[in-house]
Design an enzyme around this catalytic site. Sequence first.
Site, PDB file in Angstrom:
ATOM      1  CE1 TYR A  12      85.050 -81.105   0.439  1.00 11.82           C
ATOM      2  CE2 TYR A  12      84.420 -78.842   0.942  1.00 11.82           C
ATOM      3  CZ  TYR A  12      85.368 -79.759   0.523  1.00 11.82           C
ATOM      4  OH  TYR A  12      86.620 -79.324   0.184  1.00 11.82           O
ATOM      5  CB  SER A  35      68.324 -81.677   1.868  1.00  9.78           C
ATOM      6  OG  SER A  35      69.232 -81.300   2.881  1.00  9.78           O
ATOM      7  CG  ASP A  59      64.007 -82.169   7.619  1.00 15.23           C
ATOM      8  OD1 ASP A  59      64.710 -81.370   8.266  1.00 15.23           O
ATOM      9  OD2 ASP A  59      63.227 -81.813   6.708  1.00 15.23           O
ATOM     10  CG  PHE A  81      79.189 -80.620   9.899  1.00 16.44           C
ATOM     11  CD1 PHE A  81      80.200 -79.714   9.624  1.00 16.44           C
ATOM     12  CD2 PHE A  81      79.510 -81.767  10.594  1.00 16.44           C
ATOM     13  CE1 PHE A  81      81.503 -79.956  10.027  1.00 16.44           C
ATOM     14  CE2 PHE A  81      80.807 -82.017  11.010  1.00 16.44           C
ATOM     15  CZ  PHE A  81      81.802 -81.114  10.724  1.00 16.44           C
ATOM     16  CB  SER A 125      80.519 -69.118   7.803  1.00 13.82           C
ATOM     17  OG  SER A 125      80.996 -68.431   6.682  1.00 13.82           O
ATOM     18  CE1 TYR A 150      75.415 -71.057   5.069  1.00 13.91           C
ATOM     19  CE2 TYR A 150      76.991 -69.331   4.551  1.00 13.91           C
ATOM     20  CZ  TYR A 150      76.715 -70.582   5.048  1.00 13.91           C
ATOM     21  OH  TYR A 150      77.725 -71.355   5.563  1.00 13.91           O
ATOM     22  CE  LYS A 154      76.260 -71.774   8.632  1.00 19.52           C
ATOM     23  NZ  LYS A 154      75.976 -73.055   9.261  1.00 19.52           N
ATOM     24  CG  ASN A 179      86.771 -69.140   1.325  1.00 12.28           C
ATOM     25  OD1 ASN A 179      87.062 -68.288   2.169  1.00 12.28           O
ATOM     26  ND2 ASN A 179      85.830 -68.947   0.438  1.00 12.28           N
ATOM     27  NE  ARG A 295      79.965 -63.982  -7.264  1.00 11.36           N
ATOM     28  CZ  ARG A 295      80.329 -65.215  -6.928  1.00 11.36           C
ATOM     29  NH1 ARG A 295      79.806 -66.247  -7.554  1.00 11.36           N
ATOM     30  NH2 ARG A 295      81.219 -65.428  -5.986  1.00 11.36           N
TER      31      ARG A 295
HETATM   32  N1  LIG Z   1      81.564 -75.417   2.515  1.00 14.73           N
HETATM   33  C1  LIG Z   1      81.696 -74.151   2.843  1.00 14.73           C
HETATM   34  O1  LIG Z   1      82.144 -73.338   2.045  1.00 14.73           O
HETATM   35  C2  LIG Z   1      81.342 -73.673   4.235  1.00 14.73           C
HETATM   36  C3  LIG Z   1      81.932 -72.499   4.753  1.00 14.73           C
HETATM   37  C4  LIG Z   1      81.588 -72.077   6.032  1.00 14.73           C
HETATM   38  C5  LIG Z   1      80.655 -72.773   6.773  1.00 14.73           C
HETATM   39  N2  LIG Z   1      80.073 -73.900   6.245  1.00 14.73           N
HETATM   40  C6  LIG Z   1      79.067 -74.619   7.026  1.00 14.73           C
HETATM   41  O2  LIG Z   1      79.551 -75.909   7.310  1.00 14.73           O
HETATM   42  C7  LIG Z   1      78.474 -76.826   7.354  1.00 14.73           C
HETATM   43  C8  LIG Z   1      78.762 -77.991   6.432  1.00 14.73           C
HETATM   44  O3  LIG Z   1      78.999 -77.492   5.123  1.00 14.73           O
HETATM   45  P1  LIG Z   1      79.264 -78.457   3.907  1.00 14.73           P
HETATM   46  O4  LIG Z   1      80.073 -77.695   2.929  1.00 14.73           O
HETATM   47  O5  LIG Z   1      79.742 -79.758   4.376  1.00 14.73           O
HETATM   48  O6  LIG Z   1      77.785 -78.566   3.334  1.00 14.73           O
HETATM   49  P2  LIG Z   1      76.992 -79.829   2.742  1.00 14.73           P
HETATM   50  O7  LIG Z   1      75.764 -79.293   2.103  1.00 14.73           O
HETATM   51  O8  LIG Z   1      77.897 -80.676   1.952  1.00 14.73           O
HETATM   52  O9  LIG Z   1      76.609 -80.600   4.092  1.00 14.73           O
HETATM   53  C9  LIG Z   1      75.480 -80.285   4.855  1.00 14.73           C
HETATM   54  C10 LIG Z   1      74.723 -81.583   5.095  1.00 14.73           C
HETATM   55  O10 LIG Z   1      73.593 -81.318   5.930  1.00 14.73           O
HETATM   56  C11 LIG Z   1      72.468 -82.020   5.420  1.00 14.73           C
HETATM   57  N3  LIG Z   1      71.277 -81.275   5.864  1.00 14.73           N
HETATM   58  C12 LIG Z   1      70.910 -80.020   5.508  1.00 14.73           C
HETATM   59  N4  LIG Z   1      69.773 -79.678   6.146  1.00 14.73           N
HETATM   60  C13 LIG Z   1      69.422 -80.727   6.919  1.00 14.73           C
HETATM   61  C14 LIG Z   1      68.348 -80.982   7.819  1.00 14.73           C
HETATM   62  N5  LIG Z   1      67.369 -80.094   8.023  1.00 14.73           N
HETATM   63  N6  LIG Z   1      68.307 -82.167   8.471  1.00 14.73           N
HETATM   64  C15 LIG Z   1      69.280 -83.098   8.275  1.00 14.73           C
HETATM   65  N7  LIG Z   1      70.313 -82.921   7.432  1.00 14.73           N
HETATM   66  C16 LIG Z   1      70.378 -81.742   6.761  1.00 14.73           C
HETATM   67  C17 LIG Z   1      72.673 -82.074   3.912  1.00 14.73           C
HETATM   68  O11 LIG Z   1      72.018 -83.161   3.302  1.00 14.73           O
HETATM   69  C18 LIG Z   1      74.196 -82.208   3.800  1.00 14.73           C
HETATM   70  O12 LIG Z   1      74.607 -83.562   3.765  1.00 14.73           O
HETATM   71  C19 LIG Z   1      77.218 -76.035   6.999  1.00 14.73           C
HETATM   72  O13 LIG Z   1      76.579 -75.646   8.202  1.00 14.73           O
HETATM   73  C20 LIG Z   1      77.777 -74.840   6.286  1.00 14.73           C
HETATM   74  O14 LIG Z   1      76.925 -73.728   6.376  1.00 14.73           O
HETATM   75  C21 LIG Z   1      80.414 -74.365   5.013  1.00 14.73           C
END
Ligand SMILES: NC(=O)c1ccc[n+]([C@@H]2O[C@H](COP(=O)([O-])OP(=O)(O)OC[C@H]3O[C@@H](n4cnc5c(N)ncnc54)[C@H](O)[C@@H]3O)[C@@H](O)[C@H]2O)c1
Length: 339
Positions: A12, A35, A59, A81, A125, A150, A154, A179, A295
């Site tokens: 995302y 994944s 991976d 990410f 985060s 989770y 972080k 968020n 929750r």
């Molecule tokens: N979306 C949120 O609410 C939010 C808030 C704070 C922090 N974050 C952090 O931001 C980052 C991105 O979040 P997002 O919302 O885009 O999540 P997302 O799940 O859409 O993107 C993460 C991507 O990483 C890939 N991935 C996961 N593990 C992997 C691995 N071992 N090897 C290769 N690829 C791998 C997944 O396939 C996915 O495409 C994450 O680290 C998440 O923890 C997200």
Amino acid sequence: MKKILVTGGLGYIGSHTVVALQQAGYEVLIIDDCSNADKDFLDRITSITSIRPQYFSIDLKDQLKTNQFFENNPVDGVIHFAAYKAVGESVEKPLMYYRNNLMGLINLLEAMNENKVDHVIFSSSCTVYGQADQMPIDEQTPLKKPESPYGKTKQMGEEILEDYASTYQKNVICLRYFNPVGAHPSSKIGELPKGIPNNLVPYVTQTAAGIRECLSVWGDDYPTRDGTAIRDYIDVNDLADAHVKAITRLMEQKNKTNLEFFNLGTGTGSTVLEVVNAFEKANNLSVNYKIQPRRAGDIVEAFADNSFAKKELNWQPTISLEESLRNSWNWEQNLGQEK
Ligand SMILES: NC(=O)c1ccc[n+]([C@@H]2O[C@H](COP(=O)([O-])OP(=O)(O)OC[C@H]3O[C@@H](n4cnc5c(N)ncnc54)[C@H](O)[C@@H]3O)[C@@H](O)[C@H]2O)c1
């Protein structure tokens, strides 16, 4: 042209950042194991920018393949990410989260170090602050023990990076997102939750689209203006822009210290009901919702003091909550039409 590796670049926030990086003149390489992503996001990104990023299906838990990537592909910096992000799932499967989020990070940092890649941006985060004692939350706000595995990944990730930056003289920026919401204005990329959404906005859009029957609002007895919990909803395109500014800061060696933290939020908190109302107003429809008991583990409120990011990154959120929610709905409708 500087080359940036984006791990999780089909996800995302990653996909929006890839678009913004390409549009800012960076060459982008993506590692993603899909994944939690669909490979067709490569086509979607390409259809926005007309540039196809190089994609590597790796991976990051695979140390050998991660090393080989860096040996064969010199890059100037990394935006990391790739991680699992579902809070509830992390409570059920903590070891899976520690393995993926921490092993992946360690393998990445080792491979970077061996191949002399000195700059990394880390997706952190606001969960690292827990329920802070004071609002808004600035970067000096004391961290609290996170409620979920989770959140712990972080916090531990930041600690690993602290040692990495100081021991190996690397440059690290940790971006603490509040968020993330919204989608690209083209409606070609957006959030693609697999299964039941964890976050509010995809749940709202799926309820409006009839995929979910009813939105659960968890708790209306919090000490807030309407009793529902308060969060700081930051548009994903604004987040992407902050990543471009952060990596540029490292590329231009404008960082003040070799480990920096920035809060990325709008600075304004919205209650759950305010988000639902804003969505209804922005899109001229109504959403079926029901108040449920609180929750476990949910905090009352969190919103950012973003003045440090504004000053040091020269960054500014530009997209209103209504506009984000319009983009989210357009993305949801677009997805529905594609099916
Ligand atoms: N979306 C949120 O609410 C939010 C808030 C704070 C922090 N974050 C952090 O931001 C980052 C991105 O979040 P997002 O919302 O885009 O999540 P997302 O799940 O859409 O993107 C993460 C991507 O990483 C890939 N991935 C996961 N593990 C992997 C691995 N071992 N090897 C290769 N690829 C791998 C997944 O396939 C996915 O495409 C994450 O680290 C998440 O923890 C997200």
